[in-house]
Design a protein around this motif. Structure first.
Motif, PDB file in Angstrom:
ATOM      1  N   UNK A  54     -25.147 -12.793 -16.408  1.00 23.44           N
ATOM      2  CA  UNK A  54     -24.461 -11.495 -16.508  1.00 23.44           C
ATOM      3  C   UNK A  54     -23.417 -11.360 -15.404  1.00 23.44           C
ATOM      4  N   UNK A  55     -23.771 -11.815 -14.195  1.00 17.95           N
ATOM      5  CA  UNK A  55     -22.855 -11.721 -13.052  1.00 17.95           C
ATOM      6  C   UNK A  55     -21.593 -12.530 -13.293  1.00 17.95           C
ATOM      7  N   UNK A  56     -21.739 -13.651 -13.984  1.00 21.69           N
ATOM      8  CA  UNK A  56     -20.578 -14.523 -14.228  1.00 21.69           C
ATOM      9  C   UNK A  56     -19.663 -13.985 -15.327  1.00 21.69           C
ATOM     10  N   UNK A  57     -20.143 -13.004 -16.118  1.00 28.08           N
ATOM     11  CA  UNK A  57     -19.283 -12.405 -17.137  1.00 28.08           C
ATOM     12  C   UNK A  57     -18.191 -11.563 -16.481  1.00 28.08           C
ATOM     13  N   UNK A  58     -17.026 -11.505 -17.124  1.00 28.45           N
ATOM     14  CA  UNK A  58     -15.949 -10.654 -16.609  1.00 28.45           C
ATOM     15  C   UNK A  58     -16.312  -9.190 -16.817  1.00 28.45           C
ATOM     16  N   UNK A  59     -15.947  -8.338 -15.819  1.00 30.46           N
ATOM     17  CA  UNK A  59     -16.211  -6.904 -15.944  1.00 30.46           C
ATOM     18  C   UNK A  59     -15.506  -6.345 -17.174  1.00 30.46           C
ATOM     19  N   UNK A  60     -16.246  -5.549 -17.952  1.00 30.75           N
ATOM     20  CA  UNK A  60     -15.656  -4.981 -19.155  1.00 30.75           C
ATOM     21  C   UNK A  60     -16.723  -4.477 -20.094  1.00 30.75           C
ATOM     22  N   UNK A  61     -16.336  -4.008 -21.280  1.00 32.40           N
ATOM     23  CA  UNK A  61     -17.301  -3.437 -22.230  1.00 32.40           C
ATOM     24  C   UNK A  61     -18.391  -4.419 -22.659  1.00 32.40           C
ATOM     25  N   UNK A  62     -18.023  -5.713 -22.814  1.00 30.54           N
ATOM     26  CA  UNK A  62     -19.032  -6.680 -23.265  1.00 30.54           C
ATOM     27  C   UNK A  62     -20.135  -6.851 -22.223  1.00 30.54           C
ATOM     28  N   UNK A  63     -19.750  -6.890 -20.939  1.00 37.53           N
ATOM     29  CA  UNK A  63     -20.740  -7.029 -19.871  1.00 37.53           C
ATOM     30  C   UNK A  63     -21.679  -5.823 -19.843  1.00 37.53           C
ATOM     31  N   UNK A  64     -21.112  -4.618 -19.998  1.00 38.67           N
ATOM     32  CA  UNK A  64     -21.941  -3.408 -20.006  1.00 38.67           C
ATOM     33  C   UNK A  64     -22.860  -3.386 -21.216  1.00 38.67           C
ATOM     34  N   UNK A  65     -22.348  -3.878 -22.369  1.00 35.71           N
ATOM     35  CA  UNK A  65     -23.161  -3.913 -23.587  1.00 35.71           C
ATOM     36  C   UNK A  65     -24.356  -4.859 -23.413  1.00 35.71           C
TER      37      UNK A  65
END
Length: 288
Positions: A82-93
């Motif tokens: 999760x940390x490696x995902x770019x900040x944005x709607x997909x990460x929050x989802x």
């Protein structure tokens, strides 16, 4: 400001400790704690000869060790992903979906599990659709499948919630460490191994201590919801056994003796794990 907290803990945590004396007495519902006759270690001797209690110990250790082996590192891996995902709607989802099962009680999740694992449930429909089975069966009625059902359902419920501490720790890592590593040619795996994991090690150690010290305290809610007469030989754990002996059969002294013994063993496990984790943190203890 701390006085209300101290008073609350004293009243609801320390005063009830006096009730442990009934483990050394023959206490019945008609007695007072002081009026019940002393029996010394008689209740503890009965425990050692109780085959049903020994089966509950085996079930508790089996389920808890599987949860520790299979479920302890999943939140760490999930948090790093999760940390490696770019900040944005997909990460929050992704975070929201992974946290959601934690907020559902075992009453709700247990009902879902009972439905999914029934003869005509989702699991059998999927297996039948893949051609793996010809005829469905109720998986919760199979004692041999219970341990894995308990372990996987617990991991599903708590893995996402378990990432919170790791994500909070990783958010405090100085980004310049990663920038310097990238300049030196470090790939993503090297960055995780050399930067992320060392920062997570104190939290990993703390969670390991808490998990090991709770090895004998398997989830009572989960057991009471998923246990039935067909799988009870593999689903009865120490906590449900104490609950059954104390509240449904009225043997308060025996149930208290079991609880006291398990608490003492849990403290010993905590001290052993703390000693082991000191070596993981350069001799520094994460709890005391």
């Amino acid at each position: 400001m701390v006085l209300p907290g101290i008073a609350f803990m004293f009243v609801f945590t320390y005063i009830p400790i006096y009730g442990l004396v009934i483990a050394f007495k023959h206490y019945t519902i008609t007695d007072t704690i002081n009026g019940a006759p002393w029996v010394g270690l008689e209740n503890f001797k009965i425990i050692l000869g109780d085959k049903y209690f020994m089966q509950a110990v085996i079930n508790t250790l089996g389920i808890s060790l599987l949860k520790l082996l299979l479920g302890f590192f999943i939140p760490v891996v999930l948090a790093i992903m999760i940390y490696e995902l770019k900040d944005g709607p997909f990460k929050k989802l992704v975070q929201t979906i992974s946290y959601l099962p934690h907020f559902l009680s075992w009453i709700i999740l247990g009902g879902m599990m009972i439905s999914w694992l029934s003869t005509t449930g989702l699991m059998n429909q999927m297996l039948s659709g893949l051609g793996l089975i010809q005829q469905g069966s109720n998986h919760l009625l199979s004692a041999n499948k219970y341990w894995m059902i308990a372990v996987l359902s617990d991991i599903w419920k708590e893995a996402g919630w378990g990432t919170i501490l790791y994500l909070a720790t990783m958010s405090k890592i100085d980004p310049t460490y990663y920038e310097a590593a990238r300049i030196d040619g470090a790939n993503k795996w090297t960055q995780i191994k050399k930067i992320t994991l060392p920062f997570l090690m104190p939290i990993i150690s703390l969670n390991l201590i808490l998990n090991v010290s709770n090895l004998l305290g398997s989830n009572l809610d989960q057991t009471l919801v998923l246990m039935n007469s067909q799988n009870s030989a593999r689903s009865e754990v120490i906590n449900s056994y104490v609950y059954r002996m104390g509240l449904t059969q009225g043997d308060f002294s025996y149930a208290t003796a079991v609880g006291l013994g398990i608490s003492l063993i849990s403290v010993i496990l905590l001290l052993i794990t703390n000693t082991v984790t000191k070596k993981m943190n350069d001799g520094e203890s994460v709890i005391f």
